[in-house]
Scaffold this active site. Structure first.
Site, PDB file in Angstrom:
ATOM      1  N   LYS A  95      61.305  70.662  18.068  1.00  0.00           N
ATOM      2  CA  LYS A  95      61.004  70.388  19.458  1.00  0.00           C
ATOM      3  C   LYS A  95      60.953  68.700  19.775  1.00  0.00           C
ATOM      4  O   LYS A  95      60.427  68.214  18.746  1.00  0.00           O
ATOM      5  CB  LYS A  95      59.764  71.022  20.025  1.00  0.00           C
ATOM      6  CG  LYS A  95      59.890  72.456  20.015  1.00  0.00           C
ATOM      7  CD  LYS A  95      61.037  73.241  20.935  1.00  0.00           C
ATOM      8  CE  LYS A  95      61.137  74.801  20.898  1.00  0.00           C
ATOM      9  NZ  LYS A  95      62.433  75.112  21.661  1.00  0.00           N
ATOM     10  N   ASP A 106      65.705  70.201  19.777  1.00  0.00           N
ATOM     11  CA  ASP A 106      65.520  71.157  21.353  1.00  0.00           C
ATOM     12  C   ASP A 106      64.648  70.447  22.292  1.00  0.00           C
ATOM     13  O   ASP A 106      63.402  70.352  21.844  1.00  0.00           O
ATOM     14  CB  ASP A 106      65.089  72.567  20.785  1.00  0.00           C
ATOM     15  CG  ASP A 106      65.166  73.418  22.085  1.00  0.00           C
ATOM     16  OD1 ASP A 106      65.674  73.002  23.111  1.00  0.00           O
ATOM     17  OD2 ASP A 106      65.093  74.585  21.811  1.00  0.00           O
ATOM     18  N   HIS A 119      71.076  82.445  21.267  1.00  0.00           N
ATOM     19  CA  HIS A 119      69.661  82.131  21.267  1.00  0.00           C
ATOM     20  C   HIS A 119      68.790  83.374  20.974  1.00  0.00           C
ATOM     21  O   HIS A 119      69.148  84.632  21.728  1.00  0.00           O
ATOM     22  CB  HIS A 119      69.290  81.640  22.707  1.00  0.00           C
ATOM     23  CG  HIS A 119      67.773  81.477  22.809  1.00  0.00           C
ATOM     24  ND1 HIS A 119      66.948  82.505  23.606  1.00  0.00           N
ATOM     25  CD2 HIS A 119      66.971  80.536  22.477  1.00  0.00           C
ATOM     26  CE1 HIS A 119      65.927  81.929  23.566  1.00  0.00           C
ATOM     27  NE2 HIS A 119      65.733  80.576  22.988  1.00  0.00           N
ATOM     28  N   GLU A 123      69.179  82.521  14.926  1.00  0.00           N
ATOM     29  CA  GLU A 123      68.045  81.678  15.029  1.00  0.00           C
ATOM     30  C   GLU A 123      66.854  82.530  14.782  1.00  0.00           C
ATOM     31  O   GLU A 123      66.611  83.899  15.559  1.00  0.00           O
ATOM     32  CB  GLU A 123      68.038  81.558  16.658  1.00  0.00           C
ATOM     33  CG  GLU A 123      66.405  80.749  17.009  1.00  0.00           C
ATOM     34  CD  GLU A 123      66.737  79.959  18.345  1.00  0.00           C
ATOM     35  OE1 GLU A 123      67.211  80.413  19.163  1.00  0.00           O
ATOM     36  OE2 GLU A 123      65.768  79.107  18.378  1.00  0.00           O
ATOM     37  N   GLU A 145      70.000  70.123  21.586  1.00  0.00           N
ATOM     38  CA  GLU A 145      69.947  71.514  22.455  1.00  0.00           C
ATOM     39  C   GLU A 145      69.154  71.388  23.628  1.00  0.00           C
ATOM     40  O   GLU A 145      68.173  70.670  23.682  1.00  0.00           O
ATOM     41  CB  GLU A 145      69.263  72.731  21.768  1.00  0.00           C
ATOM     42  CG  GLU A 145      68.959  74.100  22.145  1.00  0.00           C
ATOM     43  CD  GLU A 145      68.682  74.847  21.424  1.00  0.00           C
ATOM     44  OE1 GLU A 145      69.142  75.205  20.256  1.00  0.00           O
ATOM     45  OE2 GLU A 145      67.671  75.978  21.734  1.00  0.00           O
TER      46      GLU A 145
END
Ligand code: CA
Length: 379
Positions: A167, A195, A300, A333, A221
Site C-alpha cells: 500500500k 497500490d 481484483h 491476487e 494501482e
C-alpha cells in the site's frame, strides 16, 4: 429446474490487530455469501464485493423475488433482466455487486448440474494452477512503518511468493521510505506493485511514480480516483517512459464501465472484481474487451474462499491473447492479511504450493461451503 430460494449469509471476523490503507482502517473482515437453491436440491454459491449489509438488501429484496421460480440455467436472461430493471438507479456499485454474487452462484449451480467446473463453462481451463502474488503490507499503528512492511514483505518471499503488492497513499516522503525499505528487503528480482487506492491527484501520483520507479515497479494501482479517467491518462503517459504499468478497475463494473477504460486506453492492466463487476457473465465480456483492445487482465480479488475460488475458475479459463509458445501470465491476487473467512472456510482451500495455487477441478466453483462451517462467523 427452477430456483426455489435465494439466501444471503453475512460473515464477520474481528481482527486481532486493525490495519489501514489510504482510505480507512479495517477492524473486521466481512463477506456476503449468496446461496441459490433449485427445486432438485442443487445449490450454488456466490459472493458480493463491498458493503455486506447494502449488498444483502440488494440480493434479498431486489434480486431474490425476481428470480425465484425462474430456470437457473438461463443465466444470461436473468443477468440482463436484473440489470435492465435497475438501470435507472444502478449500473455499478451495490446493485451490480448484488447481481454479481447471484451470477456467481448461478454459474456454480450450472457447473454442478452438468458435473463440470465453471472453468469448463467459461470455455475451458488452460491451466490447472495459477501463480499468486501476495497482497499485504497495509498500514499499522505504532510507528516503525517502513521496517514492519519490510519484514512482512520478506516473510512473503520466504513463503515462496515471487511478487508482492504494498500500500501507498500516506504522502510522498512516507510512501517512498516504505517502498525503498520493502525493495531492500525483497531484493531486485521480486516483483513489487504499489497500490494507492485512489489517494492521489494525477500530479501527486506522477510525482510518487517518478520517484518510486527507480526502485522497479511492477505496476502502480489505482493512482487516482476511479472517475478521473483524464487523470489516469496523464499518469500513464508520464510513467510509461519509466516502464511503470498502470492498473485500475476494481471499482468499475460491467462491460460498459470497462469499455470506457479500454477506449480511453488510460490503464495497462484491467482489474475487474468478479463480485463487483457483474460476475462471470460480465467477466467474460470484460475479458473479450481486454483481448480486443490489447490490454491485460489482472482480476481484483478480496474476500472469502468463495471469491478466491471464483477468481481461480475465471483465471484458468482466460483466453490467451495474443497467444505464444510461452504462455502469457495469469496472476491471482491472494490477500495475505488476517482473514479466516478466506483460509478456514473450506478445509484445505486454497491449496497453495509456494506461489502456485491449484485450480479446483470439482463441479462448479469446486468448493462446497457448508452451513456448519460458516457458523463461527455467521452474523
Ligand atoms: Ca487495490
Amino acid at each position: 429446474m427452477n430456483i426455489t430460494a435465494v439466501d444471503v449469509f453475512t460473515l464477520r471476523h474481528t481482527l486481532r490487530e486493525p490495519f489501514g490503507f489510504s482510505q480507512w482502517w479495517y477492524s473486521q473482515r466481512t463477506a456476503l455469501l449468496v446461496r441459490v437453491t433449485a427445486d432438485n436440491g442443487l445449490v450454488g454459491w456466490g459472493e458480493c464485493y463491498g458493503d455486506a449489509a447494502v449488498n444483502a438488501a440488494v440480493v434479498r429484496d431486489f434480486c431474490g423475488p425476481r428470480v425465484v421460480g425462474q430456470d437457473p440455467r438461463r443465466i444470461g436472461v436473468i443477468w440482463e433482466d436484473l440489470y435492465n430493471r435497475s438501470r435507472d438507479y444502478g449500473r455499478k456499485g451495490a446493485f451490480v455487486a448484488g447481481l454479481s454474487g447471484l451470477d456467481l452462484a448461478l454459474w456454480d449451480l450450472q457447473g454442478k448440474a452438468l458435473g463440470v467446473p465453471v472453468s469448463t463453462l467459461l470455455g475451458g481451463a488452460r491451466v490447472d494452477r495459477v501463480e499468486a502474488y501476495a497482497t499485504g503490507m497495509y498500514f499499522t499503528r505504532g510507528g516503525q512503518q517502513a521496517s514492519k512492511l519490510a519484514e512482512e514483505a520478506a516473510h512473503y518471499v520466504g513463503q515462496g511468493f515471487r511478487a508482492v503488492k504494498m500500500k501507498v497513499g500516506l504522502g510522498l516522503a512516507a510512501d517512498l521510505a516504505n517502498v525503498r525499505a520493502v525493495r531492500r528487503a525483497i531484493g531486485p528480482d521480486i516483483r513489487l506493485a504499489i497500490d494507492a487506492n485512489h489517494a492521489f491527484s494525477a500530479r501527486a501520483a506522477i510525482e510518487l511514480g517518478l520517484h518510486a520507479a527507480v526502485e522497479g515497479l511492477w505496476w502502480f494501482e489505482e493512482p487516482v480516483a476511479p472517475e478521473d479517467l483524464d487523470g489516469y491518462a496523464d499518469v500513464r503517459a508520464a510513467l510509461q517512459p519509466q516502464g511503470v504499468a498502470i492498473a485500475g478497475g476494481e471499482c468499475e463494473a460491467t462491460r460498459f464501465g470497462f469499455r470506457d477504460l479500454c477506449v480511453r486506453r488510460c490503464v495497462d492492466l484491467l482489474q475487474p472484481d468478479l463480485g463487483a463487476a457483474g460476475g462471470f457473465t460480465a467477466g467474460l465480456q470484460i475479458a473479450a474487451l481486454a483481448g480486443a483492445f490489447g490490454l491485460e487482465l489482472r482480476p481484483h480479488t478480496w474476500g472469502s474462499a468463495v471469491a478466491v475460488a471464483a477468481a481461480l475458475q475465471f483465471l484458468a479459463a482466460l483466453p490467451e491473447t495474443p497467444g505464444a509458445l510461452v504462455p502469457g501470465e495469469r496472476w491471482l491476487e491472494l490477500d495475505q492479511t488476517e482473514n479466516p473467512l478466506r483460509d478456514e472456510l473450506i478445509p484445505g482451500f486454497p491449496e497453495r504450493d509456494g506461489p502456485w495455487v491449484k485450480v479446483p477441478d470439482g463441479p462448479g466453483l469446486g468448493i462446497e461451503p457448508r452451513l456448519e462451517q460458516l457458523a463461527p462467523w455467521l452474523v
